[in-house]
Design a protein around this motif. Structure first.
Motif, PDB file in Angstrom:
ATOM      1  N   THR A   1       0.854  -1.177   0.000  1.00  0.00           N
ATOM      2  CA  THR A   1       0.000   0.000   0.000  1.00  0.00           C
ATOM      3  C   THR A   1       0.897   1.236   0.000  1.00  0.00           C
ATOM      4  N   ARG A   2       0.321   2.350  -0.361  1.00  0.00           N
ATOM      5  CA  ARG A   2       1.102   3.591  -0.309  1.00  0.00           C
ATOM      6  C   ARG A   2       1.554   3.886   1.115  1.00  0.00           C
ATOM      7  N   GLU A   3       0.701   3.574   2.074  1.00  0.00           N
ATOM      8  CA  GLU A   3       1.080   3.811   3.470  1.00  0.00           C
ATOM      9  C   GLU A   3       2.334   3.018   3.826  1.00  0.00           C
ATOM     10  N   GLU A   4       2.422   1.758   3.354  1.00  0.00           N
ATOM     11  CA  GLU A   4       3.621   0.949   3.610  1.00  0.00           C
ATOM     12  C   GLU A   4       4.839   1.567   2.917  1.00  0.00           C
ATOM     13  N   ILE A   5       4.671   1.950   1.661  1.00  0.00           N
ATOM     14  CA  ILE A   5       5.786   2.506   0.887  1.00  0.00           C
ATOM     15  C   ILE A   5       6.293   3.803   1.515  1.00  0.00           C
ATOM     16  N   LEU A   6       5.379   4.634   2.009  1.00  0.00           N
ATOM     17  CA  LEU A   6       5.752   5.932   2.568  1.00  0.00           C
ATOM     18  C   LEU A   6       6.187   5.851   4.031  1.00  0.00           C
ATOM     19  N   SER A   7       6.073   4.686   4.629  1.00  0.00           N
ATOM     20  CA  SER A   7       6.465   4.510   6.025  1.00  0.00           C
ATOM     21  C   SER A   7       7.960   4.781   6.201  1.00  0.00           C
ATOM     22  N   LYS A   8       8.324   5.383   7.340  1.00  0.00           N
ATOM     23  CA  LYS A   8       9.745   5.666   7.621  1.00  0.00           C
ATOM     24  C   LYS A   8      10.563   4.385   7.692  1.00  0.00           C
ATOM     25  N   ASP A   9       9.919   3.267   7.996  1.00  0.00           N
ATOM     26  CA  ASP A   9      10.620   1.989   8.131  1.00  0.00           C
ATOM     27  C   ASP A   9      10.728   1.215   6.818  1.00  0.00           C
ATOM     28  N   PHE A  10      10.101   1.712   5.757  1.00  0.00           N
ATOM     29  CA  PHE A  10      10.088   0.965   4.494  1.00  0.00           C
ATOM     30  C   PHE A  10      11.474   0.984   3.860  1.00  0.00           C
ATOM     31  N   ASP A  11      11.973  -0.189   3.526  1.00  0.00           N
ATOM     32  CA  ASP A  11      13.284  -0.328   2.888  1.00  0.00           C
ATOM     33  C   ASP A  11      13.065  -0.497   1.386  1.00  0.00           C
ATOM     34  N   PHE A  12      13.215   0.618   0.637  1.00  0.00           N
ATOM     35  CA  PHE A  12      12.960   0.523  -0.808  1.00  0.00           C
ATOM     36  C   PHE A  12      13.968  -0.392  -1.499  1.00  0.00           C
TER      37      PHE A  12
END
Length: 171
Positions: free
Chosen positions: A30-41
């Motif tokens: 989700t966008r919320e997951e992608i935009l999370s500070k913890d998300f490792d792109f």
């Protein structure tokens, strides 16, 4: 425009995704997951593409532009997507950031691979056939297989092609 784009569009600020359009959800997050500070792109990047992506990210952080490049992404459900990644440096919220656009070319790559395999099969059938096969354009031989060369006593395709095709036919 970004929200209606058929491409994934994102902004990477300081190594963190701070904007992602709806198409980015095609990766299974989700966008919320992608935009999370913890998300490792970098977790989206296939192992074989990580060095390339890291090197290009470093170039951007030094202020250098990077030409479009192809790399592989891994979706949340472990599917592999091939993308063309086009990036440019922008100023976003007062900081140097990367505007990225990913065009999914997975289907195109699959079609190219199927075509390559088909061409290999055709070439193998052509070259290994016990029947003599020659390809011509008008009176000019374009190609010939081993069986044709043996029939006419030639050592190479180039030698066979050097003689007009009708010269091989009895009057």
């Amino acid at each position: 425009l970004s929200e209606q784009s058929p491409n994934m569009i994102f902004i990477n600020k300081g190594g963190r995704i701070v904007y992602a359009n709806k198409m980015c959800e095609e990766l299974g997050y989700t966008r919320e997951e992608i935009l999370s500070k913890d998300f490792d792109f970098m977790g989206l990047i296939a192992p074989e593409s990580r060095k390339l992506v890291k090197d290009n990210f470093t170039k951007h952080m030094r202020g250098e532009e990077v030409p479009p490049y192809e790399y592989t992404l891994i979706t949340k459900d472990k599917r592999r997507l091939v993308g063309i990644h086009t990036t440019t440096l922008i100023e976003y919220e007062g900081e140097r950031s990367i505007l990225g656009i990913v065009t999914d070319i997975t289907k195109r790559k699959e079609v190219e691979e199927a075509l390559r395999e088909s061409e290999e099969r055709y070439r193998s059938l052509f070259e290994n056939s016990i029947e003599g096969i020659a390809i011509s354009k008008g009176n000019e031989a374009i190609s010939a297989n081993k069986a044709v060369l043996e029939m006419f006593g030639y050592d190479s395709v180039e030698e066979f092609k050097s003689i007009p095709l009708l010269d091989h036919v009895a009057p």
